[in-house]
Design a protein around this motif. Structure first.
Motif, PDB file in Angstrom:
ATOM      1  N   LYS A 204      14.497  -1.280  46.647  1.00 26.23           N
ATOM      2  CA  LYS A 204      14.440  -1.275  45.024  1.00 26.23           C
ATOM      3  C   LYS A 204      14.799   0.438  45.421  1.00 26.23           C
ATOM      4  CE  LYS A 204      12.937  -1.870  40.760  1.00 26.23           C
ATOM      5  NZ  LYS A 204      13.546  -2.587  40.324  1.00 26.23           N
TER       6      LYS A 204
ATOM      7  N   ASN B 230      18.274   0.358  45.281  1.00 23.07           N
ATOM      8  CA  ASN B 230      18.988  -1.174  43.534  1.00 23.07           C
ATOM      9  C   ASN B 230      17.598  -0.141  42.810  1.00 23.07           C
ATOM     10  OD1 ASN B 230      21.247  -1.723  44.845  1.00 23.07           O
ATOM     11  ND2 ASN B 230      19.771  -3.023  46.331  1.00 23.07           N
ATOM     12  N   PRO B 231      17.476   0.352  42.564  1.00 26.23           N
ATOM     13  CA  PRO B 231      16.665   0.875  40.921  1.00 26.23           C
ATOM     14  C   PRO B 231      16.183  -0.710  40.329  1.00 26.23           C
ATOM     15  CG  PRO B 231      17.607   1.886  40.679  1.00 26.23           C
ATOM     16  CD  PRO B 231      17.915   1.618  41.728  1.00 26.23           C
ATOM     17  N   GLU B 232      17.977  -0.991  39.485  1.00 26.04           N
ATOM     18  CA  GLU B 232      17.876  -1.830  38.788  1.00 26.04           C
ATOM     19  C   GLU B 232      17.637  -2.965  38.668  1.00 26.04           C
ATOM     20  OE1 GLU B 232      21.525  -1.800  40.755  1.00 26.04           O
ATOM     21  OE2 GLU B 232      20.296  -0.152  40.318  1.00 26.04           O
TER      22      GLU B 232
ATOM     23  N   ASP C  37      15.846  -6.895  40.532  1.00 32.26           N
ATOM     24  CA  ASP C  37      14.396  -6.966  40.330  1.00 32.26           C
ATOM     25  C   ASP C  37      14.056  -8.134  42.046  1.00 32.26           C
ATOM     26  OD1 ASP C  37      16.065  -9.804  40.652  1.00 32.26           O
ATOM     27  OD2 ASP C  37      15.106 -10.285  38.152  1.00 32.26           O
TER      28      ASP C  37
END
Length: 117
Positions: free
Chosen positions: A87, A90-92, A94
């Protein structure tokens, strides 16, 4: 999709029952277990979702394999030990995308095409 096929898909995608039930089945883990045990039929929306995830994964693996020859330098793919690590980069995305990434990285490593880092 049979109960055994559902379990095979889930394991292939490296999903825990709790993750698959919450994010794909939109249900509780005991219901998912019933689908995998074969005591309750697998709903069509779950079959469709699992097939779509498998197709996405297959397409992604093929894109990476096709691009390997065009790379300069070593072939490495990041293996994130936790969803929290994934995360941060790659915060976007899931938890399902993290599991797909791990599944892809594992396959490419075992094919001898990528090193894990």
């Amino acid at each position: 999709m049979t109960n055994l096929e559902l379990q095979a898909y889930r394991r292939f995608l490296m999903l825990k029952v709790s993750e698959a039930s919450e994010y794909i089945g939109k249900t509780d883990a005991s219901t998912w277990h019933n689908w995998e045990k074969g005591t309750v039929p697998v709903p069509q929306y779950v079959v469709t979702a699992m097939q779509e995830l498998k197709k996405f994964r297959t397409d992604k693996v093929n894109i990476i394999i096709n691009s390997i020859n065009d790379r300069v330098g070593s072939n490495t793919i990041r293996y994130f030990m936790t969803y929290e690590e994934f995360k941060k980069v790659n915060p976007e995305l899931d938890i399902i995308q993290w599991r797909l990434h791990q599944s892809i990285a594992t396959e490419l490593y075992f094919r001898g095409l990528e090193k894990l880092c």
